[in-house]
Design a protein around this motif. Structure first.
Motif: not given
Ligand SMILES: C[S@@+](CC[C@H](N)C(=O)[O-])C[C@H]1O[C@@H](n2cnc3c(N)ncnc32)[C@H](O)[C@@H]1O
Length: 262
Positions: A24, A59, A61, A80-81, A85, A106-107, A123-125
């Motif tokens: 990504r 998060a 990304s 982010d985790i 990314h 970890d958030m 945002s966005w997922g």
């Molecule tokens: C779909 S991306 C969304 C973020 C961004 N806004 C985007 O559009 O790309 C989801 C992200 O959440 C992160 N993530 C998932 N669980 C997490 C956690 N517990 N703490 C921090 N980041 C996390 C993943 O590693 C991923 O990069």
């Protein structure tokens, strides 16, 4: 079978995301150099002037929104985790000459020094990876400066559980009230990259947070809801036609600490 603890869910999700992360890339550097914004007009309006303000993106990304915040003059921390990314985000920041702090965290269990923000943005997922919402909103609320704002800009939970079957034809493929999503019945709701790479063969868990659960969690954390908007986005219901403009696809919520510390 007993439920795994949140830490185990996050560990699994971290492994899942790290399988996807090297593939990504987000927007290219040229996008930002050419004046492109990874934040929508509605998000920019909700956040206001961020010059000199401390912004935390959770998060994050590959950090595209974080880069835009930095270009607008904010002092940005992005969490982010997935290490790959963050590496992509750091490389883009360097190419753009921007100073951002990208942190592998970890958030759900942020270090105590990650605090004192004027804006906390997800945002966005991003929110669908939060396993326990009230815990998350409490943690976020405690990291806002007086008058600081939480901004959640996300896929609408109704969109998450609806699947287009044809023009004017929708079916319910998930449970709006179910919270714990058992895989993706509709592949369109899975991370976009899985459509080309396939689904990593590791366990992962994401969640569908209803609007009422989000508002309740925000209020329980002592925040005041400032705005809640729902938007139609025709392209997010491909094949549905004009009817897509009659149902929500995204939402934008802002909440502030309501001057608790003022
Ligand atoms: C779909 S991306 C969304 C973020 C961004 N806004 C985007 O559009 O790309 C989801 C992200 O959440 C992160 N993530 C998932 N669980 C997490 C956690 N517990 N703490 C921090 N980041 C996390 C993943 O590693 C991923 O990069």
């Amino acid at each position: 079978m007993s439920e795994p603890p949140v830490s185990e869910v996050v560990r699994q999700n971290s492994e899942y995301w790290e399988r996807l992360a090297p593939h990504r890339h987000g927007e290219p550097v040229e996008f930002f150099l050419g004046g492109g914004s990874a934040l929508t007009d509605d998000e920019l309006a909700a956040v206001g002037d961020v010059r000199g303000r401390r912004v935390l993106q959770l998060a994050c990304s590959v950090g595209d929104e974080a880069l835009t915040f930095a270009q607008l003059g904010a002092d940005v921390t992005a969490v982010d985790i997935a290490p790959s990314h963050l590496a992509t985000g750091r490389a883009k920041a360097e190419a753009l000459g921007l100073e951002l702090t990208f942190v592998l965290q970890d958030m759900m269990t942020l270090d105590s020094e990650i605090t004192g923000f004027d804006v906390i943005y997800i945002s966005w997922g991003g929110l669908c990876w939060v396993p326990t919402l009230t815990e998350w909103t409490r943690s976020v609320a405690g990291r806002l400066n007086p008058g600081g704002v939480l901004v959640i800009s996300e896929h609408h939970p109704l969109w998450e559980i609806l699947t287009v079957r044809g023009a004017n034809e929708l079916s319910v493929s998930g449970d709006y009230f179910g919270v714990d999503r058992d895989g993706y019945a509709d592949p369109l709701k899975a991370p976009e990259i899985t459509r080309t790479l396939g689904t990593p063969d590791v366990p992962h868990r994401s969640f569908v947070w209803s609007l009422s659960s989000i508002v309740t969690a925000v209020l329980t954390a002592g925040l005041t809801v400032r705005s809640l908007q729902e938007f139609p986005v025709q392209e997010m219901y491909p094949g549905l036609g004009e009817q897509a403009m009659s149902i929500p696809a995204t939402y934008l919520l802002t909440a502030s600490d309501g001057g608790r510390h003022a």
